[in-house]
Design a protein around this motif. Structure first.
Motif, PDB file in Angstrom:
ATOM      1  N   LYS A  79       4.154   3.133  -5.261  1.00 43.74           N
ATOM      2  CA  LYS A  79       3.863   3.599  -6.724  1.00 43.74           C
ATOM      3  C   LYS A  79       4.921   3.103  -7.735  1.00 43.74           C
ATOM      4  O   LYS A  79       6.249   2.360  -7.036  1.00 43.74           O
ATOM      5  N   LEU A 101      -5.317   6.111  -5.722  1.00 43.95           N
ATOM      6  CA  LEU A 101      -5.294   5.859  -4.426  1.00 43.95           C
ATOM      7  C   LEU A 101      -4.606   6.427  -3.595  1.00 43.95           C
ATOM      8  O   LEU A 101      -5.148   6.451  -2.248  1.00 43.95           O
ATOM      9  N   GLN A 102      -3.945   7.731  -3.959  1.00 46.29           N
ATOM     10  CA  GLN A 102      -4.115   8.760  -3.099  1.00 46.29           C
ATOM     11  C   GLN A 102      -5.068   9.199  -2.594  1.00 46.29           C
ATOM     12  O   GLN A 102      -5.359  10.262  -1.959  1.00 46.29           O
ATOM     13  N   ARG A 146       0.761  -1.679   0.114  1.00 48.48           N
ATOM     14  CA  ARG A 146       0.459   0.059  -0.638  1.00 48.48           C
ATOM     15  C   ARG A 146       0.923   1.429  -0.095  1.00 48.48           C
ATOM     16  O   ARG A 146       1.879   1.429   0.584  1.00 48.48           O
ATOM     17  N   GLY A 147       0.807   2.100  -0.808  1.00 43.20           N
ATOM     18  CA  GLY A 147       1.539   3.243  -0.913  1.00 43.20           C
ATOM     19  C   GLY A 147       2.528   3.203  -1.615  1.00 43.20           C
ATOM     20  O   GLY A 147       3.565   4.447  -1.832  1.00 43.20           O
ATOM     21  N   GLU A 171      -3.169   4.623  -9.585  1.00 43.02           N
ATOM     22  CA  GLU A 171      -2.499   4.949  -8.096  1.00 43.02           C
ATOM     23  C   GLU A 171      -2.576   6.805  -8.307  1.00 43.02           C
ATOM     24  O   GLU A 171      -2.842   6.747  -6.261  1.00 43.02           O
ATOM     25  N   SER A 172      -3.623   7.404  -8.791  1.00 39.15           N
ATOM     26  CA  SER A 172      -4.257   8.852  -8.463  1.00 39.15           C
ATOM     27  C   SER A 172      -5.014   8.457  -7.579  1.00 39.15           C
ATOM     28  O   SER A 172      -5.509   8.857  -7.226  1.00 39.15           O
ATOM     29  N   ARG A 207      -0.750   4.510 -13.783  1.00 44.55           N
ATOM     30  CA  ARG A 207      -1.040   5.742 -12.974  1.00 44.55           C
ATOM     31  C   ARG A 207      -2.489   6.155 -12.764  1.00 44.55           C
ATOM     32  O   ARG A 207      -2.860   6.931 -11.929  1.00 44.55           O
ATOM     33  N   SER A 262      -7.701   8.074  -0.670  1.00 47.89           N
ATOM     34  CA  SER A 262      -7.697   7.395   0.425  1.00 47.89           C
ATOM     35  C   SER A 262      -6.751   8.179   1.630  1.00 47.89           C
ATOM     36  O   SER A 262      -5.432   7.545   1.439  1.00 47.89           O
ATOM     37  N   GLU A 291      -3.867   7.589   4.870  1.00 47.49           N
ATOM     38  CA  GLU A 291      -3.883   5.855   5.319  1.00 47.49           C
ATOM     39  C   GLU A 291      -3.959   5.968   6.320  1.00 47.49           C
ATOM     40  O   GLU A 291      -3.675   4.423   6.862  1.00 47.49           O
TER      41      GLU A 291
END
Length: 478
Positions: free
Chosen positions: A30, A148-149, A27-28, A145-146, A142, A151, A153
């Motif tokens: 990249k 995921l950002q 998680r987190g 990934e965008s 990408r 939410s 942590e």
């Protein structure tokens, strides 16, 4: 069925013989390694193209010895094929011929018959098609990934009367967490305390914040406004609305367009058919008709070279990448090739109004005055209060005042009323600006004003009410 004996290490070991590589994601994390590999491929394909062009120039102009030309073409083949040849070898080991294997055999055949330029050109074009396909995969990475950002942590978990910051993965259903003003909501849940306006645009696309109170649902990834909320968790981190969106985006991005699927199916049958045909060309004439082995070996290799379908292989990814890029330049984001091709079959289109047909930025359409007030004074008072706020409607009011060149100064004692509006003091008077509900609560709406507000709301427009707030001997007015 989940088999606990299958570990990530075993999966990675099973993937490697196919010519691919894998690593355990966290998680987190990249996708930097993927981007780095893609850059290396892009550089290699670029070098292959330059060397192919240089070799052709040397060949056409007869400049330099033949050995130099061959060396340049060999360099082009190595540069463009270093990430393709391992896949061909893996396909041969699995007895599962594909385009990689056919291309490799065609290049080898071209080298044997001395057509080094053909081998270099085939390698470069095939490498370019692989690179374009990798670009679409990286685009999917990408996008995920965008998302995921969006939410956080961690979450502020309530334990007794205290709050503790913990990883969202440890929060369970029915736990209670707090959301501070201006923070992102970490998990889906139900508001049990507090009132605030939440910006849900990242999840729902709504351009205006949505008022939240006890009993309302909030979603992970949305942005809390000026209030503070306590929320009871309804779904764990892996089951939130955002998590489902991430899964759907990943699946959509991974889907191949119909034309891409056709190429894969075509290669499954075309590659072995060409190889069998080449073997027949090599063996049948010498064995049955007494033809010279050297001549028919040459012709079999020529068949392998000319049968390599570079145009078909490169046309699909080039078309899709070009289409996605052209639409992106015009502000239209398409999930992938499958959805791009579906556009050509559309007969009707349903779109959301806000942010699609409209710009998603509120604007003041008109100012309606009551009780003998003029438009300039109403605009001045509203802008003096709203200049304190970042709310989209407040920004629209301030922008309207500046557009109309209405001079205003910053009000004093500003207080935001979450879900209603705001109030402040200007020139010693108490004023308010807010929605229809706020005006009702202040008891300043006459029958005439109610009719006017109802007509405006029926037109689908948002209403901002400006007036004197009742206080002391002042009964207030709109």
């Amino acid at each position: 069925m989940h088999d606990e004996s299958v570990t990530p290490e075993k999966l990675i070991a099973a993937i490697k013989p196919t010519g691919l590589d894998a690593q355990l994601a966290e998680r987190g994390q990249k996708f930097g390694s993927g981007a780095s590999a893609q850059r290396r491929r892009a550089i290699a394909v670029g070098i292959s193209g330059l060397l192919t062009a240089l070799g052709l120039i040397l060949q056409w102009t007869h400049a330099g010895p033949a050995a130099l030309q061959i060396a340049v073409f060999v360099g082009a083949i190595v540069a463009g094929g270093w990430f393709i040849f391992p896949k061909a070898l893996a396909a041969a080991r699995r007895f599962s011929p594909d385009m990689n294997l056919l291309m490799t055999i065609a290049v080898a055949g071209a080298a044997i018959i001395g057509e080094w330029s053909e081998g270099a050109a085939v390698t470069f074009l095939f490498g370019l098609s692989e690179l374009l396909e990798a670009f679409s995969v990286q685009r999917a990475r990408r996008a995920i990934e965008s998302l995921l950002q969006l939410s956080p942590e961690t979450a502020l978990l309530k334990r007794g009367d205290a709050f503790e910051e913990v990883p969202v993965e440890t929060v369970k259903a029915d736990d209670v967490f707090a959301v501070k003003s201006g923070s992102r909501v970490p998990l889906d849940g139900e508001v049990i305390a507090g009132v605030s306006a939440v910006n849900q645009a990242p999840i729902t696309g709504e351009s205006l914040p949505v008022d939240k109170k006890t009993g309302d649902q909030v979603f992970a990834g949305t942005i809390n406004g000026e209030g503070s909320l306590e929320v009871r968790v309804t779904k764990a981190a892996g089951d939130t609305m955002l998590a489902r969106i991430i899964k759907l985006v990943g699946e959509a991005q991974a889907q191949k367009a119909p034309s891409e699927r056709f190429v894969d199916v075509f290669a499954k049958y075309y590659t072995p058919a060409v190889m069998v045909l080449a073997l027949l060309v090599f063996f049948v004439p010498p064995l049955l008709f007494g033809g010279p082995w050297s001549v028919w070996a040459y012709r079999a290799l020529v068949l392998l070279v000319i049968a390599c379908p570079c145009a078909l292989v490169i046309s699909t990814p080039v078309s899709i990448v070009s289409g996605l890029t052209a639409m992106a330049r015009r502000g239209v984001l398409i999930k992938g090739g499958a959805h791009l091709e579906a556009v050509g079959k559309l007969r009707a289109l349903a779109v959301d109004k806000t942010g699609t047909i409209t710009e998603g930025n509120p604007r003041v359409r008109r100012v309606v005055t009551f009780n003998g007030n003029n438009e300039t004074d109403v605009t001045r008072i509203a802008a003096a209060i709203d200049t304190h706020s970042e709310h989209p409607l407040a920004k629209a009011v301030v922008a309207y005042a500046e557009e109309k060149r209405v001079a205003f100064r910053r009000s004093e004692d500003y207080q935001a009323r979450t879900g209603r509006g705001a109030e402040a003091v200007l020139d010693g008077h108490h004023y308010f600006v807010g929605n229809h509900r706020f005006a009702h609560e202040l008891a300043v709406c006459s029958e005439e004003i109610e009719r006017a507000l109802a007509e405006i709301e029926q037109e689908g427009q948002s209403v901002v009410v400006v007036g004197h707030k009742p206080h002391a001997d002042c009964k207030g007015e709109v």
